[in-house]
Design an enzyme around this catalytic site. Structure first.
Site, PDB file in Angstrom:
ATOM      1  CD  GLU A  82      -5.266  -1.489   8.684  1.00 20.66           C
ATOM      2  OE1 GLU A  82      -5.893  -1.097   7.669  1.00 20.66           O
ATOM      3  OE2 GLU A  82      -4.930  -2.678   8.853  1.00 20.66           O
TER       4      GLU A  82
ATOM      5  CD  GLU B 131      -2.855  -1.341   2.302  1.00 15.68           C
ATOM      6  OE1 GLU B 131      -4.041  -1.655   2.168  1.00 15.68           O
ATOM      7  OE2 GLU B 131      -2.316  -1.232   3.424  1.00 15.68           O
TER       8      GLU B 131
ATOM      9  CG  ASP C 282     -12.338  -7.858  -0.282  1.00 19.15           C
ATOM     10  OD1 ASP C 282     -11.232  -7.351  -0.040  1.00 19.15           O
ATOM     11  OD2 ASP C 282     -13.279  -7.845   0.528  1.00 19.15           O
TER      12      ASP C 282
HETATM   13  N1  ADE Z   1      -9.318  -5.009   3.548  1.00 16.52           N
HETATM   14  C1  ADE Z   1      -9.606  -5.388   2.285  1.00 16.52           C
HETATM   15  N2  ADE Z   1     -10.687  -6.162   2.248  1.00 16.52           N
HETATM   16  C2  ADE Z   1     -11.111  -6.310   3.526  1.00 16.52           C
HETATM   17  C3  ADE Z   1     -12.156  -7.020   4.139  1.00 16.52           C
HETATM   18  N3  ADE Z   1     -13.004  -7.744   3.421  1.00 16.52           N
HETATM   19  N4  ADE Z   1     -12.279  -6.946   5.484  1.00 16.52           N
HETATM   20  C4  ADE Z   1     -11.419  -6.221   6.213  1.00 16.52           C
HETATM   21  N5  ADE Z   1     -10.397  -5.534   5.693  1.00 16.52           N
HETATM   22  C5  ADE Z   1     -10.242  -5.578   4.348  1.00 16.52           C
END
Ligand code: ADE
Length: 238
Positions: A177, A13, A200
């Site tokens: 975070e 990142e 996602d």
């Molecule tokens: N960061 C990226 N995808 C996530 C998810 N599904 N849950 C928590 N943090 C994430």
């Protein structure tokens, strides 16, 4: 003079930002490497905080105490909580909330930390607007959604957990975070924004989608952040 603290939880990142910056100094503290220097002519401190709320909170406090940053930007990836927000889209925090804080037995709201008097941490309006403008310039093909980001020490990959985050907190995306960064920045009176690209859908498909899309999503978000900071020149915080 502005000095922007840029935090990513994971190396992927922040790696493109670190490659682009001119490094003057690297300071190690709390097992984190703080890269101090300039990026696109702006003073920055770029750091990988590590994953989760405690790492994120410690990181912000160090940025405040050791580096006296004037702004904090969090860049990274997140899971979408909204059917219209797709993989690759970007969410900009207008506010943030914890989804894993629960003192409701004492009459507090879900997500509310007892005796803090607030459960939402409000992002800086100037940074939110700058990010929207920058996205239109840098990533015109990417859809941008300003709204609430919810955080917790949990990778969400279960439809029923996701539904709770939508119904109880009304978040647009979830990650691990942002709200800790927001809380620590708020306690230190540092304007902040959380910027997240969707990797996602925070349901059962996340197990496959997250590894497939995290790198591109993280890079798109970092590219945006490099542009956002150039817009800070001329704001009242200068
Ligand atoms: N960061 C990226 N995808 C996530 C998810 N599904 N849950 C928590 N943090 C994430």
């Amino acid at each position: 003079m502005n000095k922007v603290g840029i935090i990513g939880a994971m190396e992927l990142e922040v790696e493109t930002l670190k490659e682009k910056m001119t490094v003057a100094n690297i300071v190690q503290k709390a097992s984190m490497d703080f890269y101090e220097g300039s990026l696109n002519g702006v003073s920055v401190v770029i750091v990988r905080s590590g994953v989760g709320k405690v790492n994120a909170g410690i990181c912000v406090q160090i940025l405040a105490d050791l580096f006296q940053v004037t702004h904090i930007i969090n860049t990274g990836v997140a899971g979408s909580l909204n059917a219209k927000i797709d993989i690759g889209d970007i969410v900009i925090s207008t506010d943030t909330m914890y989804h894993d804080v629960d003192a409701t037995v004492f009459g507090y709201q879900p997500g509310e930390i007892p005796q803090m008097g607030q459960r939402e941490f409000i992002a800086d309006a100037i940074l939110v607007e700058l990010t929207q403008t920058a996205c239109a310039e840098v990533n015109p093909d990417i859809h941008v959604y300003p709204g609430r980001i919810v955080s917790g020490d949990q990778f969400v990959s279960d439809k029923s957990v996701k539904e709770r985050l939508v119904n109880v907190f009304g978040g647009l995306c979830t990650e691990m975070e942002g709200t800790a960064i927001a809380q620590a920045a708020t306690l230190n009176s540092i304007p902040f924004v959380i910027i997240r690209a969707i990797s996602d859908k925070a349901d059962e498909s996340a197990e496959i989608d997250y590894p497939a899309f995290e790198r591109k999503a993280a890079a798109d978000c970092a590219k945006l952040v490099a542009h956002v900071i150039t817009g800070l020149t001329g704001t009242t915080n200068n």
